[in-house]
Motif scaffolding. Structure first.
Motif, PDB file in Angstrom:
ATOM      1  N   TRP A 413      64.990  20.520 -13.331  1.00 17.82           N
ATOM      2  CA  TRP A 413      65.701  21.727 -12.947  1.00 17.82           C
ATOM      3  C   TRP A 413      64.748  22.914 -13.032  1.00 17.82           C
ATOM      4  CZ3 TRP A 413      65.273  20.280 -17.853  1.00 17.82           C
ATOM      5  CH2 TRP A 413      65.213  21.234 -18.855  1.00 17.82           C
ATOM      6  N   GLY A 414      64.823  23.809 -12.044  1.00 14.21           N
ATOM      7  CA  GLY A 414      63.985  25.005 -12.038  1.00 14.21           C
ATOM      8  C   GLY A 414      62.500  24.715 -12.104  1.00 14.21           C
ATOM      9  N   GLY A 415      62.060  23.600 -11.517  1.00 16.86           N
ATOM     10  CA  GLY A 415      60.655  23.266 -11.537  1.00 16.86           C
ATOM     11  C   GLY A 415      60.186  22.645 -12.835  1.00 16.86           C
ATOM     12  N   ARG A 416      61.117  22.398 -13.748  1.00  9.66           N
ATOM     13  CA  ARG A 416      60.772  21.791 -15.031  1.00  9.66           C
ATOM     14  C   ARG A 416      61.301  20.364 -15.104  1.00  9.66           C
ATOM     15  NH1 ARG A 416      63.431  26.169 -18.886  1.00  9.66           N
ATOM     16  NH2 ARG A 416      64.973  26.051 -17.202  1.00  9.66           N
ATOM     17  N   LYS A 417      60.700  19.575 -15.969  1.00 10.10           N
ATOM     18  CA  LYS A 417      61.150  18.213 -16.196  1.00 10.10           C
ATOM     19  C   LYS A 417      61.320  17.970 -17.688  1.00 10.10           C
ATOM     20  CE  LYS A 417      59.329  15.881 -12.102  1.00 10.10           C
ATOM     21  NZ  LYS A 417      58.528  14.732 -11.596  1.00 10.10           N
ATOM     22  N   ARG A 418      62.300  17.144 -18.000  1.00  7.82           N
ATOM     23  CA  ARG A 418      62.534  16.833 -19.411  1.00  7.82           C
ATOM     24  C   ARG A 418      63.022  15.384 -19.534  1.00  7.82           C
ATOM     25  NH1 ARG A 418      64.417  19.225 -24.238  1.00  7.82           N
ATOM     26  NH2 ARG A 418      64.590  17.511 -25.731  1.00  7.82           N
ATOM     27  N   GLU A 431      60.174  22.301 -23.694  1.00  6.50           N
ATOM     28  CA  GLU A 431      60.782  21.745 -22.492  1.00  6.50           C
ATOM     29  C   GLU A 431      59.880  20.727 -21.807  1.00  6.50           C
ATOM     30  OE1 GLU A 431      63.692  22.080 -21.898  1.00  6.50           O
ATOM     31  OE2 GLU A 431      64.404  23.956 -22.732  1.00  6.50           O
ATOM     32  N   GLU A 432      58.557  20.955 -21.854  1.00  5.86           N
ATOM     33  CA  GLU A 432      57.643  20.064 -21.161  1.00  5.86           C
ATOM     34  C   GLU A 432      57.163  18.925 -22.046  1.00  5.86           C
ATOM     35  OE1 GLU A 432      57.160  20.381 -18.059  1.00  5.86           O
ATOM     36  OE2 GLU A 432      58.090  22.332 -17.779  1.00  5.86           O
TER      37      GLU A 432
END
Length: 444
Positions: A413-418, A431-432
């Protein structure tokens, strides 16, 4: 000297991290660090390593038969018995073996290596007994199976009930069963309990009786079992399964029983899946909980363990052979969410069940014992029950018999991954970041 197998960085029940060395099918060493090598090594990565799960109460002769010849429309125990009665005349050994074999593999994939199954002796052909004794030998590399001679309809409710039971014991069943609350009279119920103990003494067998599996507070055969156990000295070899009527006993009587059970040194099995759906269905509202007094029995020093009972059969249409799921359910229905109680629940699917099955002398992660263990995808027993963790590796007699690669979940989401593994230890992780990397799968 090289080992056959080493489990590196294993987290034991007391929280200590150790290496576990296995040679010749036996535990050779449990030490903080083993400097030797091995033919194969598994990095547990700080995960929980435990003795195998045990399922001390299962009906392998009926597994995977849900819907045949019909579904249980009412969901009641009595309709389940009626459906099994309709099905029984057409049952073949090949069908029993096929379904039972599959269910054993399901349980093995979930980390179960010790199983006690009941074999219905009502049919004079004893095809169920013959099939499950054959299965016991066939599946010995996967699980140690005990077979109970079990008169599903009662011993004295049919003309040949006693003869069938005796024949089943002579065929090689490990345990003698009965179902006293299903007999026509209380007197016959008492006779059935006494017969089970007599046969067990004569043939050197264990006793495991379906006892007081009803909501009727006047069903009181557990006290008869305790008397027989005390008189015969067979308490540690005696098991009362279900005892759901005890839930509804008045408290003064129940308190008296606790002391008698402790004196008798007998074992109790509760069955969360079936008991939660089958018992007290006629209550209306409010509804009582359909299991025995697990917390009080445990607190009184009585050995209590958990069984699966049914897997997709006329009595229970669900299930996949997970003892962690059974423990998790009991946590809720037995009000056993107190912190210390959660660890007791884990005992009820491991060491307590081993005691009930009389396999203690060859059970446990100790030097000189058979090398049977599990590596669970959890850091401790609390998390294993909460997560109903996957069994990453199951080792039996020094050989890996089951391996599991758990699901990997990635949210974007929003260019982030979790990555999400539902581990409580991920709190505070960036978060990363990989949350608690020690718990991520690491296959040898």
């Amino acid at each position: 000297m090289a080992m056959d197998l080493i489990i590196r960085r294993a987290r034991l029940a007391d929280g200590e991290i150790a290496d576990i060395g296995i040679s010749g099918g036996m535990f050779a060493a449990v030490e903080r660090r083993l400097d030797c090598g091995a033919v194969r090594e598994i990095d547990a990565g700080g995960r929980l390593v435990t003795p195998p799960f045990a399922d001390p109460h299962l009906h392998l002769d009926a597994v995977l038969t849900v819907g045949s010849p019909r579904y249980n429309a009412s969901g009641t125990l009595l309709e389940g018995i009626a459906i099994w009665g309709e099905r029984r005349p057409g049952v073949t050994k090949e069908e029993i073996l096929r379904n039972a074999r599959e269910a054993v593999l399901w349980e093995a994939a979930n980390g179960v290596q010790f199983i006690r199954t009941h074999a219905d002796t009502t049919d004079p052909s004893l095809v169920t007994v013959e099939a499950l004794l054959e299965l016991k030998d066939e599946m010995r590399e996967v699980a140690e199976i005990q077979v109970v001679a079990f008169p599903q309809d009662g011993i004295y409710t049919i003309p040949d009930g006693e003869r069938n039971l005796r024949r089943a014991v002579e065929m090689g069943c490990d345990c003698v069963g009965a179902i006293p609350h299903n007999e026509l009279t209380r007197e016959d119920g008492v006779r059935s309990v006494e017969l089970a103990f007599d046969l067990a003494e004569k043939y050197g067998r264990l006793v495991d009786i379906h006892c007081d599996e009803t909501g009727d507070d006047q069903s009181r055969f557990a006290e008869v079992m305790a008397k027989c156990a005390i008189a015969s000295g067979m308490g540690p070899r005696t098991t009362a399964s279900h005892t759901t009527a005890m839930h509804n006993y008045n408290n003064d009587y129940a308190l008296k029983l606790m002391g008698i059970f402790r004196r008798a040194k007998m074992n109790f099995i509760t069955l969360p899946f079936d008991n939660s759906v089958l018992q007290n269905r006629t209550d209306g509202y409010p509804r009582r909980r359909g299991h025995t007094r697990v917390d009080e029995l445990d607190a009184a020093g009585v050995n209590v363990c958990i069984g699966h009972d049914s897997i997709m059969d006329p009595w229970y249409p669900m299930g996949k052979g997970s003892m962690l799921a059974a423990a998790n359910l009991l946590l809720h229905t037995a009000h056993m969410s107190g912190y210390d109680q959660i660890f007791r629940l884990f005992d009820m699917i491991t060491v307590n069940s081993a005691r009930t099955m009389n396999v203690e002398e060859r059970y446990g992660i100790e030097q000189g014992k058979p090398a049977n263990l599990l590596v669970l995808d959890a850091p401790d027993r609390f998390e294993a029950i909460r997560l109903q963790s996957e069994c990453l590796w199951s080792v039996r007699n020094g050989s890996v018999i089951a391996e599991t690669v758990p699901a990997q979940r990635t949210l974007s989401w929003g260019g982030r991954k979790r990555h999400v593994d539902f581990s409580a230890s991920c709190r505070g992780a960036g978060e990363e970041e990989e949350a608690h990397p020690v718990l991520l799968p690491r296959m040898a």
